[in-house]
Design a protein around this motif. Structure first.
Motif, PDB file in Angstrom:
ATOM      1  N   HIS A  51       0.043   5.247   0.831  1.00  0.00           N
ATOM      2  CA  HIS A  51      -0.966   6.247   1.192  1.00  0.00           C
ATOM      3  C   HIS A  51      -0.338   7.626   1.208  1.00  0.00           C
ATOM      4  O   HIS A  51       0.801   7.785   1.628  1.00  0.00           O
ATOM      5  CB  HIS A  51      -1.544   5.947   2.580  1.00  0.00           C
ATOM      6  N   LYS A  68      -5.480   6.726  -0.669  1.00  0.00           N
ATOM      7  CA  LYS A  68      -4.794   5.458  -0.891  1.00  0.00           C
ATOM      8  C   LYS A  68      -4.460   5.352  -2.371  1.00  0.00           C
ATOM      9  O   LYS A  68      -5.291   4.938  -3.172  1.00  0.00           O
ATOM     10  CB  LYS A  68      -5.690   4.291  -0.467  1.00  0.00           C
ATOM     11  N   ALA A  69      -3.248   5.759  -2.738  1.00  0.00           N
ATOM     12  CA  ALA A  69      -2.861   5.708  -4.149  1.00  0.00           C
ATOM     13  C   ALA A  69      -2.710   4.260  -4.591  1.00  0.00           C
ATOM     14  O   ALA A  69      -3.103   3.893  -5.690  1.00  0.00           O
ATOM     15  CB  ALA A  69      -1.557   6.468  -4.364  1.00  0.00           C
ATOM     16  N   VAL A  70      -2.119   3.447  -3.740  1.00  0.00           N
ATOM     17  CA  VAL A  70      -2.021   2.011  -3.993  1.00  0.00           C
ATOM     18  C   VAL A  70      -2.550   1.330  -2.744  1.00  0.00           C
ATOM     19  O   VAL A  70      -2.132   1.643  -1.633  1.00  0.00           O
ATOM     20  CB  VAL A  70      -0.556   1.593  -4.268  1.00  0.00           C
ATOM     21  N   ASP A  71      -3.495   0.423  -2.932  1.00  0.00           N
ATOM     22  CA  ASP A  71      -4.237  -0.120  -1.796  1.00  0.00           C
ATOM     23  C   ASP A  71      -4.159  -1.644  -1.803  1.00  0.00           C
ATOM     24  O   ASP A  71      -4.870  -2.291  -2.556  1.00  0.00           O
ATOM     25  CB  ASP A  71      -5.691   0.377  -1.886  1.00  0.00           C
ATOM     26  N   THR A 128       2.144   4.928  -9.651  1.00  0.00           N
ATOM     27  CA  THR A 128       2.720   4.823  -8.309  1.00  0.00           C
ATOM     28  C   THR A 128       3.358   3.456  -8.117  1.00  0.00           C
ATOM     29  O   THR A 128       4.442   3.345  -7.539  1.00  0.00           O
ATOM     30  CB  THR A 128       1.634   5.073  -7.250  1.00  0.00           C
ATOM     31  N   CYS A 129       2.709   2.415  -8.639  1.00  0.00           N
ATOM     32  CA  CYS A 129       3.296   1.074  -8.546  1.00  0.00           C
ATOM     33  C   CYS A 129       4.652   1.021  -9.241  1.00  0.00           C
ATOM     34  O   CYS A 129       5.611   0.450  -8.735  1.00  0.00           O
ATOM     35  CB  CYS A 129       2.362   0.042  -9.172  1.00  0.00           C
ATOM     36  N   GLY A 175      -6.553   2.419  -7.096  1.00  0.00           N
ATOM     37  CA  GLY A 175      -5.482   1.898  -6.248  1.00  0.00           C
ATOM     38  C   GLY A 175      -5.471   0.401  -6.077  1.00  0.00           C
ATOM     39  O   GLY A 175      -4.588  -0.137  -5.413  1.00  0.00           O
ATOM     40  N   SER A 187      -5.248   5.838 -11.028  1.00  0.00           N
ATOM     41  CA  SER A 187      -5.660   4.511 -10.574  1.00  0.00           C
ATOM     42  C   SER A 187      -4.557   3.801  -9.803  1.00  0.00           C
ATOM     43  O   SER A 187      -4.782   2.722  -9.282  1.00  0.00           O
ATOM     44  CB  SER A 187      -6.098   3.664 -11.765  1.00  0.00           C
ATOM     45  N   GLY A 188      -3.356   4.382  -9.767  1.00  0.00           N
ATOM     46  CA  GLY A 188      -2.292   3.797  -8.960  1.00  0.00           C
ATOM     47  C   GLY A 188      -1.238   3.060  -9.756  1.00  0.00           C
ATOM     48  O   GLY A 188      -0.263   2.585  -9.198  1.00  0.00           O
ATOM     49  N   SER A 231       0.847  -1.185   0.000  1.00  0.00           N
ATOM     50  CA  SER A 231       0.000   0.000   0.000  1.00  0.00           C
ATOM     51  C   SER A 231       0.882   1.233   0.000  1.00  0.00           C
ATOM     52  O   SER A 231       1.990   1.217   0.533  1.00  0.00           O
ATOM     53  CB  SER A 231      -0.892   0.034   1.246  1.00  0.00           C
TER      54      SER A 231
END
Lengths: 309, 344
Positions: free
Chosen positions: B12, B17-20, B44-45, B210, B40-41, B10
């Motif tokens: 945050h 929560k950018a990646v959840d 960030t991933c 995310g 959608s994340g 995750s």
């Protein structure tokens, strides 16, 4: 839609200007160009022209007979010393300002929050709002024998260090306020904001992805600083150094109030035209900083500082 | 061994929560795409893998060793940035040789390898130029060469084709795919363009808010979408819910039907055994070149998109007009039953 009405005089002028863009441009540019041409360039040229006039030492009068003697006199040892002294100080102040300004500018541009950045902006610019003369006078007190700096040094038991510094040839003097070191500190204090702001502007424009790319390709933070950040900050340092360099070259207040006796270019011009009334020699002296800055700019340009602008 | 493995990762930013809670395993040598709308994340991933971000919780392994907490310069991955991020003050050759230079590779070797990398992206002879003198497509290739010259085991690509025009983009897509097969490097490719993801990837992860909604091969993603989001984001789908779903499938769960699997008729025809039929009124007709798209409003108010391949000019004469009642039918096999993702 409203039907087209008969053109008013204003509208007719507007469309005439639209059809003749060159005339429009001329109309806009003439006033500022006249101002710039007459007030700045014109007066400067007329000043330099007076450098060719003759000053009669005997009668203390200026005659319009043309001579090169004033410019030759610049290379007399006493005058040449003034040039070297001023140039040396300008270079030292510029280097030290760049050294001090870079970390501050880097922090402002890349590390701190928006709020903190505003605090720093005010912190950097606030001293510029106070009168320059007042600040220089304040420094004479700070640096004097019973001043804050001595007091602070003795609190930290650094009296010995201050004394040792003042023993150094070229830098030292009897007290801080009459030493070249003191003069150098005051110059650096006064011109530092002019170095911080351009470097900060340049660093702020660096795209974060370029720094990330450097790290991504395996560069340690130190390598990124050396190979990416510093080279890209050169235009900002160059812009800042033009300020610190030329402002130090031309200053005539600080050399009179702080530091050892002996003229700077600015105070020499002031003395020549004020106390002595030798306008031609003063004019010849004003040529020196102009030439030095022109040389400096061409060096900076050759180093590629303006390529990225 | 897997190239990259996320375990309950995750990231945050305050309450966002950018990646959840993302868990994925990317195999070595795979062309893996992360697909999703902006925010959608997916990016960030990618930044978590590169090391520009650190996870708030969870673990990231790169080639089996824990990468959480490692700075970017200690990771054996390289990134092709969306804005290319070339060093503007260096010549193209120095840009490409940069990764080798900071690792202490000698001058002769690094320039030789940089020249080879430039040749690989068909830019030999451009080494002496500055990035500003190149076109967008050329800069993109330089960025690719600059990353590949380090021979990374994982190459991260952050929407690298987004700024290129359509023709160039399609050309780069096939070149990237070819390059990946040839080098055998793991490619992790972030994009919001579903057709790009489908045409290039071995597997695609579809991101939404995310979370990952589905990880699958392009074919399965299109033919067997798991959730309504995937069905509608990958290609075009009709997702039918509620009463309509119950009537047609006998189940409460929503289902999706692709527009090209539906046939239209203006009169009652005998239905095959496995076919279903609904009734609607034509709202709009769009001519799209290869196909024509019809928008229907069904009796219950749902809308239905139908796509028919354009065959011959003669058939075009009798196109139905908006306002006309039509019957739409499709095979039960074409319906894909969906489930709503678990609420986060």
């Amino acid at each position: 839609m409203t039907p087209p009405s008969a053109p008013t005089p204003m509208r007719r002028i507007a469309s005439m200007l639209y059809r003749r863009p060159n005339f429009y441009l001329l109309l806009l540019l003439t006033p500022p160009l006249l101002w710039f041409g007459i007030i700045y360039i014109g007066s400067l040229l007329s000043l330099l022209w007076q450098g060719f006039y003759t000053f009669d030492d005997f009668t203390m009068t200026v005659s319009t007979d043309l001579t090169l003697q004033n410019f030759v006199n610049l290379f007399q040892p006493a005058n040449y010393d003034i040039i070297l002294r001023t140039l040396g100080m300008a270079i030292a102040v510029t280097l030290f300002s760049a050294l001090l300004a870079f970390p501050v500018a880097y922090y402002m541009a890349r590390c701190c929050s928006e709020r903190m950045k505003a605090v720093f902006y005010i912190g950097v610019m606030l001293p510029m709002w106070a009168s320059y003369i007042v600040k220089v006078y304040a420094w004479t007190l700070l640096l004097s024998k019973d001043g804050v700096l001595y007091w602070f040094a003795s609190l930290l038991h650094l009296d010995g260090v201050v004394d040792a510094l003042l023993q150094l040839p070229g830098i030292g003097g009897k007290t801080l306020s009459t030493s070249n070191l003191g003069r150098f500190l005051v110059f650096t204090y006064i011109w530092l904001p002019f170095m911080i702001l351009p470097i900060q502007a340049v660093l702020e424009r660096l795209p974060p992805s370029v720094l990330q790319a450097s790290a991504d390709l395996g560069a340690t933070p130190r390598q990124t600083l050396l190979h990416v950040i510093l080279p890209l900050a050169v235009p900002g340092v160059a812009a800042g150094s033009i300020f610190t360099f030329s402002l130090t070259l031309g200053d005539y207040i600080v050399p009179q109030l702080v530091g050892p006796p002996g003229y700077f270019l600015g105070s020499m011009v002031y003395a020549q035209q004020g106390a002595i009334g030798n306008m031609p020699m003063a004019a010849a002296f004003t040529l020196v900083p102009i030439v030095l800055i022109a040389v400096y700019l061409s060096i900076v340009k050759r180093m590629g500082a303006f390529d990225a602008l | 061994m897997s190239a990259v493995q996320f375990t309950h990762v995750s990231r945050h930013y305050g309450a966002v929560k950018a990646v959840d809670d993302v868990s994925i395993t990317i195999a070595e040598g795979e062309f893996f795409s992360m697909l999703g709308p902006s925010g959608s994340g997916k990016t960030t991933c990618l930044r978590l893998i590169a090391g520009f971000e650190q996870p708030s919780s969870g673990s990231i392994r790169i080639h089996g060793s824990e990468a959480t907490g490692l700075p970017p310069y200690q990771r054996d991955v390289n990134t092709v940035f969306q804005d290319y991020a070339l060093f503007p003050h260096m010549q193209v050759l120095d840009n490409v040789a940069y990764g080798l230079k900071v690792k202490g590779v000698g001058k002769t070797e690094r320039y030789q390898r940089a020249e080879e990398a430039l040749a690989m992206v068909a830019l030999d002879g451009f080494g002496q130029r500055k990035p500003a003198q190149l076109s967008g497509g050329q800069r993109q290739r330089v960025a690719l060469a600059r990353a590949l010259v380090n021979r990374p085991r994982v190459l991260l690509l952050d929407e690298p084709l987004g700024a290129l025009d359509l023709k160039l983009r399609e050309q780069m897509q096939s070149e990237l795919k070819k390059l990946q097969r040839q080098l055998g490097i793991t490619f992790i490719f972030v994009t919001h363009d579903q057709s790009e993801a489908l045409s290039m990837s071995d597997r695609v992860a579809v991101f939404n808010r995310g979370r990952i909604e589905q990880v699958d091969t392009p074919r399965n993603l299109y033919m067997q979408p798991a959730t309504p989001f995937v069905a509608e984001f990958v290609g075009t789908s009709n997702v039918l819910r509620g009463e309509m779903a119950l009537a047609l499938t006998g189940q409460q769960r929503p289902f999706s039907i692709r527009p090209e699997h539906i046939r239209l008729a203006d009169q009652q025809l005998p239905l095959a055994a496995d076919e279903v039929q609904v009734r609607g009124v034509l709202q709009d007709v769009q001519y799209q070149g290869a196909a024509t798209r019809f928008e229907l409003r069904l009796d219950n108010g749902d809308s239905l998109t139908v796509s028919c391949a354009n065959a011959f000019a003669a058939e075009q004469d009798s196109l139905p007009q908006p306002g006309q009642p039509l019957l739409a039918r499709w095979s039960r096999q074409a319906m894909v039953s969906l489930h709503e993702p678990l609420a986060g």
